[in-house]
Motif scaffolding. Structure first.
Motif, PDB file in Angstrom:
ATOM      1  N   ALA A 189       0.820  -1.205   0.000  1.00  0.00           N
ATOM      2  CA  ALA A 189       0.000   0.000   0.000  1.00  0.00           C
ATOM      3  C   ALA A 189       0.860   1.263   0.000  1.00  0.00           C
ATOM      4  O   ALA A 189       0.568   2.229  -0.713  1.00  0.00           O
ATOM      5  CB  ALA A 189      -0.934  -0.004   1.211  1.00  0.00           C
ATOM      6  N   ALA A 190       1.932   1.264   0.795  1.00  0.00           N
ATOM      7  CA  ALA A 190       2.786   2.452   0.880  1.00  0.00           C
ATOM      8  C   ALA A 190       3.497   2.717  -0.438  1.00  0.00           C
ATOM      9  O   ALA A 190       3.600   3.870  -0.890  1.00  0.00           O
ATOM     10  CB  ALA A 190       3.799   2.274   2.005  1.00  0.00           C
ATOM     11  N   SER A 191       4.002   1.664  -1.077  1.00  0.00           N
ATOM     12  CA  SER A 191       4.712   1.852  -2.343  1.00  0.00           C
ATOM     13  C   SER A 191       3.766   2.309  -3.442  1.00  0.00           C
ATOM     14  O   SER A 191       4.144   3.104  -4.316  1.00  0.00           O
ATOM     15  CB  SER A 191       5.427   0.559  -2.745  1.00  0.00           C
ATOM     16  OG  SER A 191       4.514  -0.516  -2.879  1.00  0.00           O
ATOM     17  N   LYS A 192       2.532   1.843  -3.408  1.00  0.00           N
ATOM     18  CA  LYS A 192       1.545   2.292  -4.378  1.00  0.00           C
ATOM     19  C   LYS A 192       1.164   3.757  -4.143  1.00  0.00           C
ATOM     20  O   LYS A 192       0.970   4.530  -5.090  1.00  0.00           O
ATOM     21  CB  LYS A 192       0.301   1.404  -4.310  1.00  0.00           C
ATOM     22  CG  LYS A 192       0.447   0.087  -5.042  1.00  0.00           C
ATOM     23  CD  LYS A 192       0.596   0.306  -6.533  1.00  0.00           C
ATOM     24  CE  LYS A 192       0.393  -0.945  -7.338  1.00  0.00           C
ATOM     25  NZ  LYS A 192       0.493  -0.691  -8.795  1.00  0.00           N
ATOM     26  N   ALA A 193       1.038   4.144  -2.884  1.00  0.00           N
ATOM     27  CA  ALA A 193       0.741   5.544  -2.571  1.00  0.00           C
ATOM     28  C   ALA A 193       1.866   6.447  -3.076  1.00  0.00           C
ATOM     29  O   ALA A 193       1.619   7.538  -3.622  1.00  0.00           O
ATOM     30  CB  ALA A 193       0.543   5.717  -1.072  1.00  0.00           C
ATOM     31  N   ALA A 194       3.110   6.001  -2.910  1.00  0.00           N
ATOM     32  CA  ALA A 194       4.245   6.784  -3.398  1.00  0.00           C
ATOM     33  C   ALA A 194       4.226   6.875  -4.921  1.00  0.00           C
ATOM     34  O   ALA A 194       4.528   7.929  -5.501  1.00  0.00           O
ATOM     35  CB  ALA A 194       5.549   6.151  -2.919  1.00  0.00           C
ATOM     36  N   ALA A 195       3.866   5.779  -5.586  1.00  0.00           N
ATOM     37  CA  ALA A 195       3.778   5.793  -7.047  1.00  0.00           C
ATOM     38  C   ALA A 195       2.684   6.753  -7.523  1.00  0.00           C
ATOM     39  O   ALA A 195       2.814   7.384  -8.579  1.00  0.00           O
ATOM     40  CB  ALA A 195       3.532   4.387  -7.569  1.00  0.00           C
ATOM     41  N   ASP A 196       1.605   6.870  -6.748  1.00  0.00           N
ATOM     42  CA  ASP A 196       0.556   7.842  -7.076  1.00  0.00           C
ATOM     43  C   ASP A 196       1.121   9.262  -7.080  1.00  0.00           C
ATOM     44  O   ASP A 196       0.863  10.057  -7.994  1.00  0.00           O
ATOM     45  CB  ASP A 196      -0.583   7.768  -6.057  1.00  0.00           C
ATOM     46  CG  ASP A 196      -1.383   6.482  -6.155  1.00  0.00           C
ATOM     47  OD1 ASP A 196      -1.103   5.670  -7.051  1.00  0.00           O
ATOM     48  OD2 ASP A 196      -2.289   6.296  -5.322  1.00  0.00           O
ATOM     49  N   LEU A 197       1.886   9.579  -6.041  1.00  0.00           N
ATOM     50  CA  LEU A 197       2.488  10.913  -5.967  1.00  0.00           C
ATOM     51  C   LEU A 197       3.434  11.145  -7.133  1.00  0.00           C
ATOM     52  O   LEU A 197       3.502  12.247  -7.692  1.00  0.00           O
ATOM     53  CB  LEU A 197       3.230  11.067  -4.639  1.00  0.00           C
ATOM     54  CG  LEU A 197       2.354  11.106  -3.379  1.00  0.00           C
ATOM     55  CD1 LEU A 197       3.234  11.189  -2.127  1.00  0.00           C
ATOM     56  CD2 LEU A 197       1.395  12.290  -3.430  1.00  0.00           C
ATOM     57  N   LEU A 198       4.174  10.108  -7.500  1.00  0.00           N
ATOM     58  CA  LEU A 198       5.065  10.219  -8.649  1.00  0.00           C
ATOM     59  C   LEU A 198       4.271  10.504  -9.918  1.00  0.00           C
ATOM     60  O   LEU A 198       4.670  11.339 -10.742  1.00  0.00           O
ATOM     61  CB  LEU A 198       5.874   8.930  -8.798  1.00  0.00           C
ATOM     62  CG  LEU A 198       6.767   8.819 -10.028  1.00  0.00           C
ATOM     63  CD1 LEU A 198       7.837   9.903 -10.023  1.00  0.00           C
ATOM     64  CD2 LEU A 198       7.400   7.439 -10.100  1.00  0.00           C
ATOM     65  N   GLY A 199       3.157   9.826 -10.078  1.00  0.00           N
ATOM     66  CA  GLY A 199       2.329  10.061 -11.251  1.00  0.00           C
ATOM     67  C   GLY A 199       1.808  11.488 -11.311  1.00  0.00           C
ATOM     68  O   GLY A 199       1.832  12.120 -12.384  1.00  0.00           O
ATOM     69  N   ILE A 200       1.349  12.008 -10.182  1.00  0.00           N
ATOM     70  CA  ILE A 200       0.879  13.398 -10.137  1.00  0.00           C
ATOM     71  C   ILE A 200       2.031  14.355 -10.441  1.00  0.00           C
ATOM     72  O   ILE A 200       1.874  15.326 -11.199  1.00  0.00           O
ATOM     73  CB  ILE A 200       0.272  13.715  -8.754  1.00  0.00           C
ATOM     74  CG1 ILE A 200      -0.964  12.843  -8.495  1.00  0.00           C
ATOM     75  CG2 ILE A 200      -0.072  15.194  -8.645  1.00  0.00           C
ATOM     76  CD1 ILE A 200      -2.107  13.085  -9.447  1.00  0.00           C
ATOM     77  N   GLN A 201       3.193  14.074  -9.862  1.00  0.00           N
ATOM     78  CA  GLN A 201       4.357  14.958 -10.087  1.00  0.00           C
ATOM     79  C   GLN A 201       4.750  15.001 -11.559  1.00  0.00           C
ATOM     80  O   GLN A 201       5.017  16.082 -12.113  1.00  0.00           O
ATOM     81  CB  GLN A 201       5.527  14.477  -9.234  1.00  0.00           C
ATOM     82  CG  GLN A 201       6.794  15.315  -9.407  1.00  0.00           C
ATOM     83  CD  GLN A 201       7.817  14.619 -10.291  1.00  0.00           C
ATOM     84  OE1 GLN A 201       8.222  13.502  -9.993  1.00  0.00           O
ATOM     85  NE2 GLN A 201       8.238  15.271 -11.352  1.00  0.00           N
ATOM     86  N   THR A 202       4.778  13.835 -12.220  1.00  0.00           N
ATOM     87  CA  THR A 202       5.178  13.837 -13.633  1.00  0.00           C
ATOM     88  C   THR A 202       4.121  14.508 -14.511  1.00  0.00           C
ATOM     89  O   THR A 202       4.454  15.104 -15.538  1.00  0.00           O
ATOM     90  CB  THR A 202       5.436  12.410 -14.141  1.00  0.00           C
ATOM     91  OG1 THR A 202       4.292  11.590 -13.885  1.00  0.00           O
ATOM     92  CG2 THR A 202       6.654  11.807 -13.466  1.00  0.00           C
ATOM     93  N   HIS A 203       2.874  14.430 -14.092  1.00  0.00           N
ATOM     94  CA  HIS A 203       1.833  15.152 -14.828  1.00  0.00           C
ATOM     95  C   HIS A 203       2.049  16.658 -14.709  1.00  0.00           C
ATOM     96  O   HIS A 203       1.997  17.386 -15.715  1.00  0.00           O
ATOM     97  CB  HIS A 203       0.451  14.777 -14.311  1.00  0.00           C
ATOM     98  CG  HIS A 203      -0.634  15.698 -14.795  1.00  0.00           C
ATOM     99  ND1 HIS A 203      -1.046  15.737 -16.109  1.00  0.00           N
ATOM    100  CD2 HIS A 203      -1.374  16.635 -14.139  1.00  0.00           C
ATOM    101  CE1 HIS A 203      -1.995  16.648 -16.238  1.00  0.00           C
ATOM    102  NE2 HIS A 203      -2.210  17.204 -15.066  1.00  0.00           N
ATOM    103  N   LEU A 204       2.311  17.115 -13.495  1.00  0.00           N
ATOM    104  CA  LEU A 204       2.465  18.550 -13.278  1.00  0.00           C
ATOM    105  C   LEU A 204       3.777  19.083 -13.846  1.00  0.00           C
ATOM    106  O   LEU A 204       3.819  20.179 -14.414  1.00  0.00           O
ATOM    107  CB  LEU A 204       2.386  18.858 -11.776  1.00  0.00           C
ATOM    108  CG  LEU A 204       1.035  18.561 -11.112  1.00  0.00           C
ATOM    109  CD1 LEU A 204       1.127  18.774  -9.609  1.00  0.00           C
ATOM    110  CD2 LEU A 204      -0.071  19.428 -11.710  1.00  0.00           C
ATOM    111  N   THR A 205       4.846  18.317 -13.694  1.00  0.00           N
ATOM    112  CA  THR A 205       6.167  18.786 -14.103  1.00  0.00           C
ATOM    113  C   THR A 205       6.438  18.545 -15.581  1.00  0.00           C
ATOM    114  O   THR A 205       6.978  19.422 -16.271  1.00  0.00           O
ATOM    115  CB  THR A 205       7.264  18.093 -13.270  1.00  0.00           C
ATOM    116  OG1 THR A 205       6.995  18.292 -11.886  1.00  0.00           O
ATOM    117  CG2 THR A 205       8.640  18.636 -13.622  1.00  0.00           C
ATOM    118  N   ASP A 206       6.088  17.363 -16.053  1.00  0.00           N
ATOM    119  CA  ASP A 206       6.464  16.961 -17.406  1.00  0.00           C
ATOM    120  C   ASP A 206       5.285  16.880 -18.365  1.00  0.00           C
ATOM    121  O   ASP A 206       5.460  16.493 -19.527  1.00  0.00           O
ATOM    122  CB  ASP A 206       7.162  15.597 -17.358  1.00  0.00           C
ATOM    123  CG  ASP A 206       8.376  15.610 -16.442  1.00  0.00           C
ATOM    124  OD1 ASP A 206       9.315  16.367 -16.730  1.00  0.00           O
ATOM    125  OD2 ASP A 206       8.367  14.877 -15.436  1.00  0.00           O
TER     126      ASP A 206
END
Length: 323
Positions: A151-168
């Protein structure tokens, strides 16, 4: 639509491939093994499979694959998806679930496509942990309190997905499915192991169904409804958004087992096995998927009774084939 599916040879990947093909999509799949399991041989005749380990493959190799295939949508299913297994191997779970997602997103950027493909990152409702009563049913705004490495690693991957959407400016949509089940599911998961054991009792191969804690309440959706939701998100979901996916109805595991035993061809005895009681278990987890319903028009079609019947039928067929 041209699509790429990571983790295509898994339980959900097989059902997603079937749905995508039925919808007229051109499907390319990647998996670490590069081999189809026997139960997906029919799918393998229509889906091109590429061997690609998201952790071990060179990023340039993965980027080249994406550039060659030019997918309009990518469904990222590849993961270590069993909470109990994640407790035994937290490092491996984090490496694949977060590191594999990072490698995929970096490869999409490196591929340099004229337009970002729609990337459906498949997360999990388990990210929410054990929500406070006021947060049940669980909406997307519920605080994240993961209580296992999966669950924790998936939550972190969610944040990564949001970050790449906003940044890239990657076209990322995140979906958090709650529990799902259906034909071909591994007995590592609770409904599947209950169904398999009921069939074993029917066949006279064991004398009872052994269970752990059946007082927990879960939101179960048929996997065939789940993958239909994924494709709707690929078509209609809003970039940078998170969507819960679940039936919105809680099912106590005691009731699931009762329904399975009612469908059995002979009486079934049940016995509690202390070894099956999980060290960390969530008493209640039910989704509020109203956002998904409102924005993409999804609603479940399969009842839990149909799901359980189909699971029993699959295990009966497997038992007959092996006898």
């Amino acid at each position: 639509m041209r699509v790429l599916v990571t983790g295509v040879t898994g339980f959900v990947g097989g059902h997603l491939s079937e749905h995508l093909l039925a919808s007229g999509d051109q499907v390319v799949g990647v998996s670490a093994s590069g081999r189809w399991p026997a139960e997906l041989a029919e799918v393998g005749r229509s889906v091109r499979l590429e061997r690609c380990d998201l952790l071990e493959s060179d990023q340039a190799e993965l980027a080249d694959l994406i550039k060659r295939k030019q997918p309009e949508a990518i469904y990222h299913l590849a993961a270590q998806s069993n909470p109990q297994a994640s407790l035994a191997d937290p490092r491996g779970t984090w490496a694949l679930n977060l590191g594999g997602t990072l490698n995929l997103l970096e490869a999409v950027k490196a591929a340099g496509l004229a337009k970002s493909p729609r990337i459906v990152l498949v997360s999990t409702g388990v990210c929410y942990g054990d929500p406070a009563p006021e947060h049940v049913p669980v909406t997307e705004s519920c605080p994240l309190r993961p209580n296992n490495p999966y669950a924790a690693s998936k939550a972190a991957a969610d944040l990564l997905g949001i970050q790449t959407h906003l940044t890239d400016k990657l076209d990322v949509v995140i979906v958090r499915p709650f529990n799902h089940a259906g034909p071909r599911q591994s007995p590592r998961y609770v409904l599947a192991t209950l169904a398999k054991q009921v069939v074993e009792v029917e066949q006279g191969r064991q004398d009872c169904v052994e269970v752990g804690n059946l007082e927990v309440v879960r939101d179960y959706t048929d996997v065939r409804d789940v993958v239909r939701g994924y494709r709707l998100l690929a078509e209609r979901g809003r970039a940078g958004e998170i969507y819960n996916l679940g039936s919105g109805t809680g099912l106590k595991l005691t009731d699931a087992l009762r329904r399975l035993t009612e469908l059995a061809s002979r009486p079934v005895e049940v016995r509690i096995d202390p070894a099956r009681v999980r060290p960390v278990d969530l008493p209640l987890l039910v989704a509020d998927a109203s956002k998904l319903r409102a924005e993409v028009g999804w609603a479940p079609i399969y009842s839990i009774d149909q799901t359980l019947q189909d699971m029993l039928a699959t295990f009966r067929a497997l038992a007959a084939a092996s006898s």
